[in-house]
Design a protein around this motif. Structure first.
Motif, short mmCIF file in Angstrom:
data_model
loop_
_atom_site.label_atom_id
_atom_site.label_comp_id
_atom_site.label_asym_id
_atom_site.label_seq_id
_atom_site.Cartn_x
_atom_site.Cartn_y
_atom_site.Cartn_z
N LYS A 98 6.63 17.84 12.54
CA LYS A 98 6.90 16.46 11.60
C LYS A 98 5.98 16.61 10.63
O LYS A 98 4.59 17.03 10.38
CB LYS A 98 6.02 16.09 13.15
CG LYS A 98 6.54 15.59 14.50
CD LYS A 98 5.84 14.38 14.95
CE LYS A 98 6.41 14.29 16.66
NZ LYS A 98 7.31 14.43 16.76
N VAL A 99 6.69 15.96 9.41
CA VAL A 99 5.78 16.24 8.04
C VAL A 99 5.80 14.77 7.04
O VAL A 99 7.36 14.67 7.56
CB VAL A 99 6.29 17.66 7.51
CG1 VAL A 99 6.35 17.44 6.38
CG2 VAL A 99 6.18 18.81 8.36
N PRO A 100 4.34 14.20 7.27
CA PRO A 100 4.88 12.93 6.65
C PRO A 100 4.55 13.63 4.91
O PRO A 100 4.82 14.55 4.38
CB PRO A 100 3.10 12.47 7.01
CG PRO A 100 2.45 13.84 7.23
CD PRO A 100 3.51 14.82 7.09
N ALA A 101 5.74 11.66 4.72
CA ALA A 101 5.55 12.08 3.41
C ALA A 101 3.91 10.47 3.02
O ALA A 101 3.94 10.21 4.06
CB ALA A 101 6.84 10.87 2.63
N LEU A 102 4.47 10.99 1.92
CA LEU A 102 3.12 10.34 0.91
C LEU A 102 4.51 9.18 0.22
O LEU A 102 4.40 9.15 -0.77
CB LEU A 102 2.02 10.58 -0.03
CG LEU A 102 1.15 9.72 -0.92
CD1 LEU A 102 -0.09 8.85 0.02
CD2 LEU A 102 0.65 10.73 -1.84
N LEU A 135 0.61 5.76 -8.47
CA LEU A 135 -0.62 6.18 -7.43
C LEU A 135 -1.82 6.58 -8.55
O LEU A 135 -1.20 8.12 -8.88
CB LEU A 135 0.10 7.55 -5.91
CG LEU A 135 -1.55 7.05 -5.60
CD1 LEU A 135 -1.99 5.46 -4.40
CD2 LEU A 135 -1.01 8.40 -3.77
N ILE A 154 3.30 3.28 8.73
CA ILE A 154 1.77 4.18 8.59
C ILE A 154 1.41 3.70 10.20
O ILE A 154 1.29 5.15 10.04
CB ILE A 154 1.09 3.58 7.42
CG1 ILE A 154 1.59 3.71 6.26
CG2 ILE A 154 -0.31 4.07 7.39
CD1 ILE A 154 0.67 2.81 4.45
N TRP A 196 2.58 6.32 12.32
CA TRP A 196 2.02 7.80 12.48
C TRP A 196 1.04 8.00 12.60
O TRP A 196 0.07 8.87 13.44
CB TRP A 196 2.25 8.48 11.08
CG TRP A 196 1.96 9.41 10.80
CD1 TRP A 196 1.09 10.07 9.60
CD2 TRP A 196 2.97 10.67 11.19
NE1 TRP A 196 1.30 10.91 9.83
CE2 TRP A 196 2.12 11.52 10.61
CE3 TRP A 196 2.67 11.02 12.75
CZ2 TRP A 196 1.58 12.95 10.21
CZ3 TRP A 196 2.87 12.44 12.62
CH2 TRP A 196 1.70 13.36 11.46
N GLU A 197 -0.53 7.19 12.48
CA GLU A 197 -1.87 7.28 12.03
C GLU A 197 -1.89 6.68 14.09
O GLU A 197 -3.51 7.36 13.97
CB GLU A 197 -2.42 6.46 11.29
CG GLU A 197 -3.13 5.29 11.97
CD GLU A 197 -3.55 4.19 10.13
OE1 GLU A 197 -3.82 4.60 9.31
OE2 GLU A 197 -3.62 3.19 10.88
N SER A 215 -3.72 1.52 8.14
CA SER A 215 -2.11 0.41 7.95
C SER A 215 -2.67 -1.15 8.17
O SER A 215 -1.79 -2.04 8.24
CB SER A 215 -1.41 0.57 9.65
OG SER A 215 -2.58 0.81 10.71
N PRO A 219 0.80 -0.90 0.22
CA PRO A 219 -0.20 0.54 -0.18
C PRO A 219 0.92 1.58 -0.26
O PRO A 219 2.02 1.10 0.11
CB PRO A 219 -0.84 0.19 1.44
CG PRO A 219 0.28 -0.83 1.89
CD PRO A 219 0.59 -2.20 1.35
N TRP A 220 0.61 2.77 -0.74
CA TRP A 220 0.88 3.36 -0.14
C TRP A 220 0.16 4.14 1.21
O TRP A 220 -0.95 3.55 1.36
CB TRP A 220 0.39 4.54 -1.13
CG TRP A 220 1.19 4.24 -2.73
CD1 TRP A 220 0.38 3.73 -2.94
CD2 TRP A 220 1.78 5.08 -3.19
NE1 TRP A 220 2.11 3.63 -4.57
CE2 TRP A 220 2.11 4.84 -4.13
CE3 TRP A 220 2.21 6.68 -3.06
CZ2 TRP A 220 3.31 5.55 -5.52
CZ3 TRP A 220 3.75 7.07 -3.88
CH2 TRP A 220 3.83 6.68 -4.90
N GLY A 221 0.75 5.46 1.98
CA GLY A 221 0.32 5.69 2.86
C GLY A 221 1.02 6.89 3.76
O GLY A 221 1.72 7.09 2.62
N GLN A 222 0.60 7.39 4.06
CA GLN A 222 1.04 8.47 5.00
C GLN A 222 2.73 7.65 6.10
O GLN A 222 1.77 7.57 6.92
CB GLN A 222 0.23 9.24 5.72
CG GLN A 222 -0.49 10.27 5.21
CD GLN A 222 -0.76 11.65 5.20
OE1 GLN A 222 -0.39 11.61 6.72
NE2 GLN A 222 -1.77 12.43 5.44
#
Lengths: 427, 427
Positions: free
Chosen positions: B195-199, B426, B248, B251-252, B261, B182-185
């Protein structure tokens, strides 16, 4: 505008045409209907008697109106929903092009156009999965302060992604269903050591004012939904009360989130206002973060503008409107929630339910739950005649109403109500 | 013991008789079957050709064997399951009292007794709700250390109640279904501020070795199930792999628990081993707490004693058994999980799925996920030929096996397998 008398303040104006599932005393079959003014139009009877005959598109699929839920109708997609909704509006208009269908058809009016007071509402959809978001910054902050203190009130992820958890689908019930005060594990003194919980009926039973959204279009497992296409996956909206046992929640929720504190029941309003009904839209709550691309909508101002009210009615009949707020008090739009829900590939299905999370404004009297209004039970809410509440007592009823639009063209939800019943003896 | 040749190490001995849903090349209809040795007995064909005729009880309800899931069969309850299971055992016994039914009926054997290699398995149940517990203390401690440090590894509630969260039912898939990365933050550097998440595609994709349990008997909303009656609500068990995107998840998951996740897919083994199959039982993990009454079982030693193994197989064909453990490594029994799930009144329904949570022993090589084995990606697991893993790579397969009992009378689950496919671009 309609040949059917409809009160100016009716939530079910001809501009609305919400869908639900009804039964009647004389016919216990669950079947689709729309609400219009003080009436329900029984779509099963209407279809069976040729009501959709002028529309070939609709008659070809009219078997969806003899189902016991709206899932099959939802699955047919938004263009079909628009066709049906606009056709039914045309049937009820003063200048209907098809007066022979209903306006001048006394026999069909008598068999299919039923007083709302005589119909029983049922769950509109068979819910596959129910996901509850946490999208109102005001609520998340207020509750975060109470549960974790002001420094950790909003977690670092909060403004980067729509926080959510999986809810319990089986315990979602239709408006009017009584809610039993639950037993559960409660840690009465969080500061005592060792921490030993008690088993007792919930002492901090609360409501949560939410909007609900039903999914119509499915996506495959492994295939995220792009945010600008997400709107096409929305069937419609309901009002929701996500009853919450605050004392049970505070003890159980680490580290995996709320569980039994939310399983006792979630009430929804019976009439689904379709995505196609033009609910006015506006901007939501501000977010200073640069969003990741999959959450960036081309549309700005994509937040529903619905006036919301909550009444608390005690067993003795005292009543107070404890909350007046608006559904625009959200940080994330429904399309953003769909895009995030599916970003890891989760498959949505027709009938899936999303909750917005408790909707709170920023002023006193706009908070969507008692936990916030009483600051965790420290303050009281005055009802009337000396009756006060910190949390809900047995016999209390909560009634939530919501509507958009002007008199004569209101797009309303009616209400979602539920009364608290006393806990049963355990076993 | 059986006239049908069954290998001594077959998971599907005559002592087992697990139920599933199959289809074949020549008949794509999904239909119930049992597994026995290297064969499946197609119960739809068997019933249609009078296979259940000697039993009036079974023939009266044999329409459940023409359904496309096992839900209707499950709903009939444990006494019916026992009747069917024992009858089918009697049919396959050397000294069967009904040789004319199958043993001496070449035509029915040819049409209903199918080589397992020629059948396709499907989801055995339509899952209403899926709840994932967290019942292995070893796993909860190990993961807690990684996520929150050793002091907060086990939360204060952990040994007072079976911690759980609602999972996603729609993304539960049957063994063999590929799992898309999967993709995710992702928050790559948790210490950086802001705190800056990546995709990005998941960089820490993991398996979770679990047992699954399906519910057969429903309970009404508002009516908790007493712990000593809870066993009657169990239909049977499967193996489960609850694929997890660890980056994922980290962070979530605050404050409402894991969400996207865990939505990417949860795999289950296709054959449901019935509660009626006498899986040996033993004691679980120790709990020094005095339990609240609703969690106190009269039965002690109520934990399934099933040997569990996990193979990791790379795209190049290298293979290693990375985990050997036992399902008894749990703090809470299935009846305790049911009692807790329903204590606030939650209604369970036939087809609901419970997961045990990742099952880990306390020794190296007994941990049920890579996160634990690699201590959060700090160590590596050696596969073979110089191939190592911290987390799963594209093309990796995970195969979980489980069985109880001795050779010749094994009660086994077969396997649950899944291969990781590369992330798709994506949109």
């Amino acid at each position: 505008m309609s040949w059917l008398p409809i009160a100016a303040d009716s939530p079910f104006s001809i501009a609305n045409i919400p869908f639900g599932i009804i039964s009647t005393e004389s016919d216990k079959t669950h079947r689709p209907a729309i609400a219009i003014g003080d009436h329900a139009l029984d779509l099963k009877a209407f279809a069976a008697r040729g009501g959709f005959k002028p529309s070939k598109t609709i008659t070809e699929s009219e078997d969806v109106f003899s189902q016991t839920t709206l899932n099959s109708f939802a699955h047919l997609g938004q263009s079909f929903h628009r066709e049906v909704r606009e056709y039914l509006q045309s049937i009820f208009r003063d200048d209907t092009p098809h007066p022979q269908v209903l306006k001048d058809n006394e026999s069909l009016r008598e068999s299919a156009l039923l007083p709302l007071s005589g119909v029983t509402n049922h769950m509109p959809m068979a819910i596959g999965d129910y996901t509850d978001f946490y999208a109102s910054t005001n609520h998340a902050y207020n509750v975060g302060v109470l549960f974790r203190g002001p420094e950790n009130a909003l977690q670092p992820n909060y403004k980067h992604l729509p926080v959510a958890y999986h809810g319990r689908a089986s315990s979602v019930v239709v408006s009017g269903t009584p809610i039993r005060r639950p037993w559960g594990q409660i840690l009465r003194d969080p500061k005592a050591e060792p921490k030993v919980p008690a088993l007792a009926p919930c002492e901090r039973l609360d409501l949560e004012l939410e909007m609900g959204m039903f999914v119509c279009r499915p996506n495959d497992l492994g295939k995220p939904v792009p945010v600008d296409e997400a709107e096409q996956h929305i069937f419609g909206y309901v009002l929701m009360n996500d009853w919450s046992a605050r004392d049970i929640q505070a003890w159980e929720y680490v580290p995996l989130g709320p569980f039994t504190s939310k399983n006792l029941g979630t009430s929804i309003s019976p009439w689904v206002v379709l995505a196609d009904a033009a609910i006015p839209k506006t901007t939501g709550l501000p977010n200073e973060n640069e969003l990741l691309p999959y959450l960036k909508e081309k549309k700005t101002a994509n937040f529903l503008d619905i006036h919301l009210e909550v009444d608390l009615i005690t067993a003795s009949g005292n009543k107070k409107t404890i909350t007046k707020t608006n559904s625009k008090n959200l940080l994330w739009s429904w399309p953003q929630m769909i895009a995030h829900h599916t970003i890891t590939g989760c498959n949505l299905q027709p009938g899936d339910l999303f909750g917005s999370g408790t909707i709170s404004g920023s002023e006193p009297g706009t908070e969507g739950c008692l936990l916030e209004q009483t600051k965790g039970g420290k303050a009281t809410v005055t009802v009337a005649d000396g009756e006060e509440r910190k949390f809900l007592k047995d016999g209390d009823s909560i009634v939530i109403r919501g509507w958009a639009g002007e008199d004569g063209a209101r797009i309303g939800f009616g209400e979602v109500s539920g009364m608290i019943e006393a806990a049963l003896p355990l076993f």
